[in-house]
Design a protein around this motif. Structure first.
Motif, PDB file in Angstrom:
ATOM      1  N   ASP A 280      30.411  84.229  11.798  1.00 39.29           N
ATOM      2  CA  ASP A 280      31.168  83.002  12.141  1.00 39.29           C
ATOM      3  C   ASP A 280      30.594  81.758  11.476  1.00 39.29           C
ATOM      4  O   ASP A 280      31.157  80.680  11.613  1.00 39.29           O
ATOM      5  CB  ASP A 280      31.131  82.760  13.661  1.00 39.29           C
ATOM      6  N   HIS A 281      29.426  81.844  10.881  1.00 34.39           N
ATOM      7  CA  HIS A 281      28.772  80.644  10.316  1.00 34.39           C
ATOM      8  C   HIS A 281      28.418  80.852   8.846  1.00 34.39           C
ATOM      9  O   HIS A 281      27.307  80.541   8.408  1.00 34.39           O
ATOM     10  CB  HIS A 281      27.507  80.289  11.114  1.00 34.39           C
ATOM     11  N   GLN A 282      29.386  81.370   8.099  1.00 40.09           N
ATOM     12  CA  GLN A 282      29.095  81.628   6.683  1.00 40.09           C
ATOM     13  C   GLN A 282      28.911  80.339   5.895  1.00 40.09           C
ATOM     14  O   GLN A 282      28.184  80.311   4.903  1.00 40.09           O
ATOM     15  CB  GLN A 282      30.170  82.532   6.099  1.00 40.09           C
ATOM     16  N   ALA A 283      29.541  79.254   6.368  1.00 39.51           N
ATOM     17  CA  ALA A 283      29.340  77.962   5.692  1.00 39.51           C
ATOM     18  C   ALA A 283      27.888  77.511   5.870  1.00 39.51           C
ATOM     19  O   ALA A 283      27.295  76.912   4.971  1.00 39.51           O
ATOM     20  CB  ALA A 283      30.291  76.917   6.254  1.00 39.51           C
ATOM     21  N   TRP A 284      27.320  77.820   7.042  1.00 38.77           N
ATOM     22  CA  TRP A 284      25.913  77.465   7.282  1.00 38.77           C
ATOM     23  C   TRP A 284      25.026  78.234   6.307  1.00 38.77           C
ATOM     24  O   TRP A 284      24.147  77.646   5.674  1.00 38.77           O
ATOM     25  CB  TRP A 284      25.530  77.778   8.739  1.00 38.77           C
ATOM     26  N   ILE A 285      25.266  79.543   6.183  1.00 35.90           N
ATOM     27  CA  ILE A 285      24.443  80.341   5.251  1.00 35.90           C
ATOM     28  C   ILE A 285      24.578  79.777   3.839  1.00 35.90           C
ATOM     29  O   ILE A 285      23.590  79.587   3.132  1.00 35.90           O
ATOM     30  CB  ILE A 285      24.856  81.840   5.217  1.00 35.90           C
ATOM     31  N   ALA A 286      25.824  79.481   3.452  1.00 38.67           N
ATOM     32  CA  ALA A 286      26.044  78.962   2.095  1.00 38.67           C
ATOM     33  C   ALA A 286      25.262  77.661   1.912  1.00 38.67           C
ATOM     34  O   ALA A 286      24.647  77.435   0.858  1.00 38.67           O
ATOM     35  CB  ALA A 286      27.536  78.745   1.860  1.00 38.67           C
ATOM     36  N   SER A 287      25.238  76.812   2.959  1.00 37.03           N
ATOM     37  CA  SER A 287      24.594  75.502   2.802  1.00 37.03           C
ATOM     38  C   SER A 287      23.071  75.615   2.685  1.00 37.03           C
ATOM     39  O   SER A 287      22.439  74.750   2.090  1.00 37.03           O
ATOM     40  CB  SER A 287      24.972  74.569   3.957  1.00 37.03           C
ATOM     41  N   VAL A 288      22.481  76.654   3.270  1.00 41.18           N
ATOM     42  CA  VAL A 288      21.006  76.750   3.199  1.00 41.18           C
ATOM     43  C   VAL A 288      20.516  77.688   2.094  1.00 41.18           C
ATOM     44  O   VAL A 288      19.316  77.827   1.877  1.00 41.18           O
ATOM     45  CB  VAL A 288      20.371  77.171   4.560  1.00 41.18           C
TER      46      VAL A 288
ATOM     47  N   GLY B  95      13.922  73.618  12.774  1.00 40.96           N
ATOM     48  CA  GLY B  95      13.775  74.984  12.255  1.00 40.96           C
ATOM     49  C   GLY B  95      14.515  75.971  13.141  1.00 40.96           C
ATOM     50  O   GLY B  95      15.316  75.590  14.005  1.00 40.96           O
ATOM     51  N   PHE B  96      14.218  77.230  12.938  1.00 36.63           N
ATOM     52  CA  PHE B  96      14.927  78.304  13.645  1.00 36.63           C
ATOM     53  C   PHE B  96      14.709  78.230  15.168  1.00 36.63           C
ATOM     54  O   PHE B  96      15.633  77.960  15.943  1.00 36.63           O
ATOM     55  CB  PHE B  96      14.466  79.650  13.060  1.00 36.63           C
ATOM     56  N   ILE B  97      13.473  78.463  15.603  1.00 29.23           N
ATOM     57  CA  ILE B  97      13.244  78.527  17.054  1.00 29.23           C
ATOM     58  C   ILE B  97      13.364  77.130  17.668  1.00 29.23           C
ATOM     59  O   ILE B  97      13.944  76.944  18.733  1.00 29.23           O
ATOM     60  CB  ILE B  97      11.865  79.150  17.377  1.00 29.23           C
ATOM     61  N   GLY B  98      12.825  76.121  16.951  1.00 32.09           N
ATOM     62  CA  GLY B  98      12.870  74.748  17.464  1.00 32.09           C
ATOM     63  C   GLY B  98      14.289  74.282  17.742  1.00 32.09           C
ATOM     64  O   GLY B  98      14.554  73.665  18.783  1.00 32.09           O
ATOM     65  N   SER B  99      15.221  74.561  16.840  1.00 36.84           N
ATOM     66  CA  SER B  99      16.594  74.062  17.056  1.00 36.84           C
ATOM     67  C   SER B  99      17.269  74.802  18.208  1.00 36.84           C
ATOM     68  O   SER B  99      18.005  74.202  18.997  1.00 36.84           O
ATOM     69  CB  SER B  99      17.430  74.163  15.773  1.00 36.84           C
ATOM     70  N   ASN B 100      16.976  76.093  18.355  1.00 33.24           N
ATOM     71  CA  ASN B 100      17.502  76.820  19.519  1.00 33.24           C
ATOM     72  C   ASN B 100      16.902  76.254  20.806  1.00 33.24           C
ATOM     73  O   ASN B 100      17.595  76.110  21.815  1.00 33.24           O
ATOM     74  CB  ASN B 100      17.181  78.319  19.396  1.00 33.24           C
TER      75      ASN B 100
ATOM     76  N   GLY C 201      18.004  85.792  15.847  1.00 29.96           N
ATOM     77  CA  GLY C 201      19.109  85.086  16.483  1.00 29.96           C
ATOM     78  C   GLY C 201      19.697  84.055  15.535  1.00 29.96           C
ATOM     79  O   GLY C 201      19.369  84.043  14.341  1.00 29.96           O
ATOM     80  N   PRO C 202      20.576  83.169  16.061  1.00 31.36           N
ATOM     81  CA  PRO C 202      21.231  82.158  15.235  1.00 31.36           C
ATOM     82  C   PRO C 202      20.253  81.203  14.564  1.00 31.36           C
ATOM     83  O   PRO C 202      19.182  80.934  15.104  1.00 31.36           O
ATOM     84  CB  PRO C 202      22.089  81.373  16.243  1.00 31.36           C
ATOM     85  N   TYR C 203      20.633  80.683  13.425  1.00 27.07           N
ATOM     86  CA  TYR C 203      19.908  79.625  12.700  1.00 27.07           C
ATOM     87  C   TYR C 203      18.575  80.078  12.101  1.00 27.07           C
ATOM     88  O   TYR C 203      17.742  79.251  11.757  1.00 27.07           O
ATOM     89  CB  TYR C 203      19.655  78.390  13.593  1.00 27.07           C
TER      90      TYR C 203
END
Ligand code: NAD
Ligand code: TYD
Length: 356
Positions: free
Chosen positions: A332-340, A11-16, A192-194
């Motif tokens: 910088d991570h628009q592909a990530w947004i698109a994928s989720v 998840g968000f915090i876990g992956s960071n 933050g990220p993710y």
């Protein structure tokens, strides 16, 4: 090498936390147990998935046999428990999964730890730790002044915060009743990220980039105390290393903002970075006030004196810098947004916000 069971590490915090810990704390091997719900994405950790100090296990924290097996196989020294259903709006429309994962899941982990560390294990000379990651929302809602302290009575007001409060009480009970070496952290809103784009900041960044309406609940004046996610990860590591078992530590960014300020800041950063919208329109024009969230807590603020004075933790990233870094990361991570934000997300979005 210490073996740490991370739950909800996709998840968000876990992956960071997983990425940050693997990079900066070489003494740990991390075993990440994650069910991969809509909020969990193994793609959040592709850069470290082949690390010899990392193992991913797909599974449910409510699965007692699986959790017990991991404790036995991996000789777990510590648990950092992130896994939860975490979105207040979803807890209003569908509370059942919150009760299951947040309460029964935490109970299942506590029982496995008790069995491995206290019943079957040889605890001589071992320093086990069970760190439960919780939220400031368990304390309820503040008026214009004041801040939550560790001694503030619990007063949860959403199914999400009630389920987290319940899990906190179970963790505390396992310390007092069985002597399980537990720690609880209650943190304010992270960014933050993710972060999954159902939460305010990534949702607004994503919509503002696409020129879509920016839904602001109620009058937009609800206040949250924002903390950059890596500061939260460092706070958790500080508590893991130096916290006193049986204690609770509040974590906050000392950065209170009204929601409308957050939305406006994001709009301004994007206008500057990618230019105005067609017709020379500023992104603030996309702000759309919508029906308020049911039982919407007015204000959260954390008094982080205890963790600062007793353990020496303070946040390192100020709000302006953190927001800039965050917006840049999403750009910088628009592909990530698109994928989720595919299928199930679109359905959720339609249900929440209609055609906006
Ligand atoms: P998230 O929703 O982004 O991630 C939750 C993770 O848990 C996902 O990877 C999901 O797949 C996993 N998960 C859910 N149910 C599971 C189950 N039954 N078994 C195994 N894995 C499961 O959440 P987040 O924002 O990263 O929050 C992590 C923790 O931090 C939560 O406990 C939350 O209450 C707490 N917290 C969050 C914030 C915040 O601002 N996001 C603030 C304070 C505390
Ligand atoms: P959120 O990110 O869901 O976190 P939490 O509810 O746990 O604090 O929401 C942050 C604040 O933003 C909260 O006051 C609700 C508000 N909000 C909106 O105004 N519009 C939105 O679309 C969302 C998702 C949240």
């Amino acid at each position: 090498m210490k073996q740490v069971l991370i739950t909800g590490g996709c998840g968000f915090i876990g992956s960071n936390f997983v990425r940050h810990t693997l990079e900066h704390y070489k003494e740990y091997r991390l075993i990440n147990l994650d069910k991969l719900t809509y909020a969990g994405n193994p793609g959040n950790l592709t850069d470290i998935e082949n690390s010899p100090r990392y193992r991913f296990v797909k599974g449910d924290i409510c699965d007692a046999d699986l959790v017990r097996k991991i404790f036995a196989e991996e000789k777990i020294d510590a648990v950092v428990h992130f896994a939860a259903e975490s979105h207040v709006d979803r807890s209003i429309t569908g509370p059942a999964e919150f009760i299951r994962t947040n309460i029964l899941g935490t109970f299942t982990l506590l029982e496995a730890a008790r069995e491995a560390w206290l019943k079957n294990g040889d605890s001589t000379g071992k320093e086990y730790r069970f760190l439960h990651v919780s939220t400031d929302e368990v304390y309820g809602s503040l008026g214009e002044t004041g801040a939550f302290q560790e001694t503030t009575p619990y007063d949860p007001r959403s199914p999400y915060s009630a389920s987290k409060a319940s899990s906190d009480h179970l963790v505390s009970a396992y310390f007092h009743t069985y002597g399980l070496p537990t720690l609880i952290t209650n943190c304010s809103n992270n960014y933050g990220p993710y972060q999954f784009p159902e939460k305010l900041i990534p949702l607004v960044i994503n919509n503002a980039l696409q020129g879509k309406a920016l839904p602001v609940y109620g009058d937009g004046k609800n206040v949250r105390d924002w903390l950059y996610v890596i500061d939260h990860c460092e706070a958790i590591l500080t508590v893991l290393h130096k916290g006193k078992t049986g204690e609770t530590y509040n974590i906050g960014g000392n950065s209170e903002k009204q929601n409308i300020e957050i939305v406006s800041t994001i709009c301004d950063i994007l206008d500057e970075k990618v230019g105005l919208l067609p017709g020379e329109k500023a992104r603030r024009s996309l702000v759309t006030y919508v029906k308020d969230r049911a039982g919407h807590d007015r204000r959260y603020a954390i008094d982080a004196t205890k963790i600062r004075t007793e353990l020496g933790w303070t946040p390192q990233v100020n709000f302006a810098e953190g927001m800039r870094k965050t917006v840049e990361w999403y750009l910088d991570h628009q592909a990530w947004i698109a994928s989720v934000t595919t299928g199930a997300y679109r359905e959720y979005y339609e249900k929440m916000y209609g055609g906006r």
